[in-house]
Design a protein around this motif. Structure first.
Motif, short mmCIF file in Angstrom:
data_model
loop_
_atom_site.label_atom_id
_atom_site.label_comp_id
_atom_site.label_asym_id
_atom_site.label_seq_id
_atom_site.Cartn_x
_atom_site.Cartn_y
_atom_site.Cartn_z
N TYR A 32 19.35 54.71 76.69
CA TYR A 32 20.67 55.34 76.65
C TYR A 32 21.44 55.06 77.93
O TYR A 32 22.64 54.73 77.90
CB TYR A 32 20.56 56.86 76.44
N ALA A 33 20.73 55.17 79.06
CA ALA A 33 21.41 54.96 80.35
C ALA A 33 21.90 53.52 80.47
O ALA A 33 23.04 53.28 80.87
CB ALA A 33 20.47 55.32 81.49
N ALA A 34 21.05 52.55 80.10
CA ALA A 34 21.43 51.13 80.25
C ALA A 34 22.62 50.79 79.36
O ALA A 34 23.48 50.00 79.73
CB ALA A 34 20.24 50.23 79.92
N LYS A 35 22.67 51.37 78.16
CA LYS A 35 23.76 51.08 77.22
C LYS A 35 25.01 51.89 77.51
O LYS A 35 26.08 51.60 76.99
CB LYS A 35 23.33 51.44 75.79
N GLY A 36 24.84 52.99 78.27
CA GLY A 36 25.94 53.93 78.44
C GLY A 36 26.22 54.62 77.12
O GLY A 36 27.36 54.86 76.75
N ARG A 37 25.14 54.92 76.39
CA ARG A 37 25.29 55.49 75.04
C ARG A 37 25.02 56.99 75.04
O ARG A 37 24.08 57.44 75.68
CB ARG A 37 24.28 54.80 74.13
N PRO A 38 25.81 57.75 74.28
CA PRO A 38 25.55 59.19 74.18
C PRO A 38 24.16 59.41 73.60
O PRO A 38 23.76 58.71 72.67
CB PRO A 38 26.62 59.69 73.21
N SER A 39 23.43 60.39 74.13
CA SER A 39 22.02 60.51 73.74
C SER A 39 21.82 61.23 72.42
O SER A 39 20.69 61.47 72.01
CB SER A 39 21.23 61.18 74.85
N ASP A 40 22.91 61.60 71.70
CA ASP A 40 22.71 62.16 70.36
C ASP A 40 22.75 61.05 69.30
O ASP A 40 22.71 61.31 68.11
CB ASP A 40 23.76 63.23 70.03
N ASN A 41 22.83 59.79 69.75
CA ASN A 41 22.89 58.67 68.82
C ASN A 41 21.50 58.03 68.72
O ASN A 41 21.10 57.31 69.62
CB ASN A 41 23.94 57.68 69.32
N PRO A 42 20.77 58.32 67.63
CA PRO A 42 19.35 57.95 67.58
C PRO A 42 19.10 56.44 67.55
O PRO A 42 19.97 55.66 67.19
CB PRO A 42 18.88 58.57 66.28
N LEU A 43 17.88 56.08 67.92
CA LEU A 43 17.49 54.67 68.02
C LEU A 43 16.70 54.24 66.79
O LEU A 43 16.05 55.08 66.15
CB LEU A 43 16.62 54.48 69.27
N ILE A 44 16.72 52.96 66.48
CA ILE A 44 15.89 52.43 65.40
C ILE A 44 14.54 52.02 65.99
O ILE A 44 14.49 51.35 67.03
CB ILE A 44 16.57 51.23 64.72
N VAL A 45 13.45 52.42 65.33
CA VAL A 45 12.11 52.05 65.79
C VAL A 45 11.64 50.82 65.01
O VAL A 45 11.65 50.81 63.78
CB VAL A 45 11.13 53.23 65.60
N HIS A 46 11.26 49.78 65.76
CA HIS A 46 10.87 48.51 65.13
C HIS A 46 9.36 48.34 65.12
O HIS A 46 8.69 48.60 66.12
CB HIS A 46 11.51 47.34 65.90
N ILE A 47 8.85 47.92 63.96
CA ILE A 47 7.41 47.67 63.83
C ILE A 47 7.20 46.21 63.38
O ILE A 47 8.15 45.55 62.97
CB ILE A 47 6.76 48.65 62.83
#
Ligand code: TXA
Ligand code: MG
Length: 396
Positions: A62-77
Motif C-alpha cells: 500500500y505504501a509503495a503504491k500510495g494506495r488507500p489500505s481499504d482497497n484489497p489485494l489479489i492473492v496469486h497462486i
C-alpha cells in the motif's frame, strides 16, 4: 532504496526460461519470501508482489503504491494445491471455473481462511485469488514458496503497467526489485467474479467475458451495479478498488461513442453490406464529432491528444496534413495515436494503457478518444476507458 532490475533476456527473446533467467527468478523469489516487494509480469498487467501471508508486506505494498489500505489485494497462486489453505471452503462454482480458466486472467473472490491477514484483504472477510498463466509469474510464485499478494504495479490512480519500463517509471526506488519479462499480452486486468454469496457477481470485466462465465457455470452471472453507473460517494462498492479514479491519464479525457461503429446495435439479422454501411456511418459520426471537439479545444489554446483506431487514422491525418484540413492550423498542438484495430479488439486491449501513459509523456492538456465496441473484450476495454475519462462519454 536501489531497485534491482532482473531482465529475463532469454525469455524475452524466445519465450522460454534459460538457466540464467531462472537464477534471477530464484533471487526474486527469495526477496518475496523474506517480505520484500518485487514487481513481475503477468499475462494481464504487471503486478507488485509481496508475501500475502505477512501483514507487513501488504502494508508495504500500500505504501509503495500510495494506495488507500481499504482497497484489497489479489492473492496469486501457482497451483491448485495452494488454494484450500487460503479459503474457508472451495465453492463448487470455483472448481468449475478453475478447471476451465486457470491458469489465466480470472480472479475469484471467496471467503478467506484465518491465515490470510486482514491487511491483505483490506479488512474484508473475503479474499480474491488468481492463478496467472504467465510462465514467469508462475515460476516466481513457485520459487517464492508463498502465495503472492499483487495489485497492479502502478502508483495508485495511474494506468496499470504493461511493461517493465512502466513499473520503473512508477516504482523505481520504492521497491526491492522489478522482473522484466517483456510486454503483457492481454493488457487489461483480470476478470473478477465474486463467489462468496449464493449468486456469482461480476465485479470487474476482463478477457474472460461474462458470456464465458455463464457458459461454464450454466447459470446467470449478475453484474455488480457499480459497473453500470458512476457510484454514489456514500456507497461502499463490492470491489472497493472500483470507487477510485483509475487508469487515468493526467489530462481530462472525453470519449466519442456511436452504437453503430461499435457493432452494438441489433445487427444479427442484417446483411453484410448493411452492417458495413452502419459501421462506416458510425465511424463517420465519431470522427466528425471528434474533429469538432478537437477544433474547439485547440481554439482555446490547448495541446490535444487524439486516441483513434487504425481504421480512422487516415481521416484525422487528412484533416491535419491537408492545407485545407480542419485541423491543419493546429498541427503543432496535436498528438495522435491509434489504440489498435477495431476489427481485432485484442490489439486495443493490448495497447490501451501504454497509449494513456504515452499521452502523459507527451504532456497533452486534453484527450479526445474514440469509443469502441462494448461487447465481449470490448466491455472490459470500455470499462477502463470510461474510468479514465471520469465517465465523460458523448454519444453520437
Ligand atoms: O490482472 C490482475 O488482476 C492484476 C494482476 C497483477 O494480477 N492485478 C490487479 O490488481 O489488477 P489490483 O489490485 O489493481 O485490482 C484488484 C481489484 C481491486 O478493484 C480490488 O478492490 C478487488 O480487486 N478486490 C480484491 N480483493 C477483493 C475482495 N476480497 N472482494 C472484492 N474485491 C476485491
Ligand atoms: Mg490496479
Amino acid at each position: 532504496m536501489e531497485t534491482k532490475i532482473f531482465r529475463l533476456n532469454e525469455y524475452i527473446n524466445s519465450g522460454s526460461l534459460s538457466e540464467e533467467d531462472i537464477e534471477k527468478l530464484k533471487q526474486a523469489g527469495e526477496i518475496l519470501k523474506k517480505g520484500g516487494l518485487v514487481a513481475f509480469p503477468t499475462e494481464t498487467v504487471y503486478g507488485l508482489g509481496g508475501n500475502a501471508l505477512l501483514k507487513d508486506a501488504s502494508k508495504d505494498i500500500y505504501a509503495a503504491k500510495g494506495r488507500p489500505s481499504d482497497n484489497p489485494l489479489i492473492v496469486h497462486i501457482s497451483d491448485m494445491d495452494e488454494l484450500p489453505q487460503l479459503v474457508e471452503s472451495v465453492p463448487e462454482m470455483a472448481v468449475k471455473l478453475a478447471v476451465k480458466f486457470w491458469p489465466g486472467p480470472l480472479t475469484m473472490v471467496m471467503k478467506k481462511s484465518d491465515i490470510v491477514p486482514y491487511e491483505t484483504t483490506g479488512g474484508l472477510d473475503t479474499v480474491a485469488i488468481r492463478m496467472p498463466e504467465h510462465k514467469v509469474a508462475n515460476m516466481l510464485i513457485k520459487l517464492s514458496e508463498v502465495p503472492v499478494a499483487a495489485p497492479s504495479a502502478n502508483i495508485s490512480g495511474r494506468p496499470s503497467p504493461t511493461s517493465a519500463e512502466h513499473c520503473i517509471e512508477d516504482l523505481s526506488g520504492r521497491i526491492e526489485a522489478i522482473v522484466d519479462g517483456g510486454a503483457s499480452a492481454i493488457g487489461v486486468e483480470s476478470t473478477i467474479v465474486d463467489l462468496s454469496g449464493e449468486v456469482p457477481v461480476l465485479l470487474r470485466p476482463g478477457a474472460i467475458t461474462v458470456e464465458m462465465l455463464k457458459e461454464c457455470l450454466q447459470r446467470e452471472v449478475m453484474l455488480d451495479p457499480a459497473l453500470e453507473k458512476p457510484l454514489d460517494k456514500n456507497i461502499r462498492p463490492k470491489a472497493p478498488g472500483m470507487k477510485y479514479r483509475h487508469y487515468a491519464p493526467k489530462a481530462p479525457m472525453i470519449i466519442i461513442q456511436s452504437e453503430y461503429s461499435s457493432g452494438d446495435s441489433e445487427t444479427d439479422n442484417m446483411s453484410e453490406a448493411d452492417k458495413k454501411f452502419e459501421f462506416d456511418e458510425g465511424l463517420k459520426k465519431i470522427t466528425e464529432c471528434a474533429i469538432r471537439n478537437i477544433e474547439e479545444k485547440c481554439a482555446e489554446g490547448l495541446k490535444l491528444g487524439i486516441i483513434c483506431s487504425d481504421e480512422t487514422m487516415d481521416i484525422y491525418m487528412h484533416e491535419i496534413n491537408d492545407q485545407s484540413g480542419k485541423l491543419h492550423s493546429y498541427r503543432d498542438k496535436l498528438e495522435i495515436m491509434s489504440a489498435g484495430q477495431r476489427a481485432n479488439e485484442i490489439t486495443i486491449a493490448h495497447n490501451l494503457f501504454a497509449v494513456l501513459r504515452e499521452m502523459d509523456e507527451r504532456a497533452v492538456d486534453f484527450i479526445v478518444a474514440e469509443g469502441f465496441s462494448q461487447k465481449k473484450l470490448g466491455y472490459a476495454i470500455m470499462n477502463r476507458m470510461k474510468k479514465a475519462a471520469g465517465q465523460h462519454v458523448i454519444n453520437v
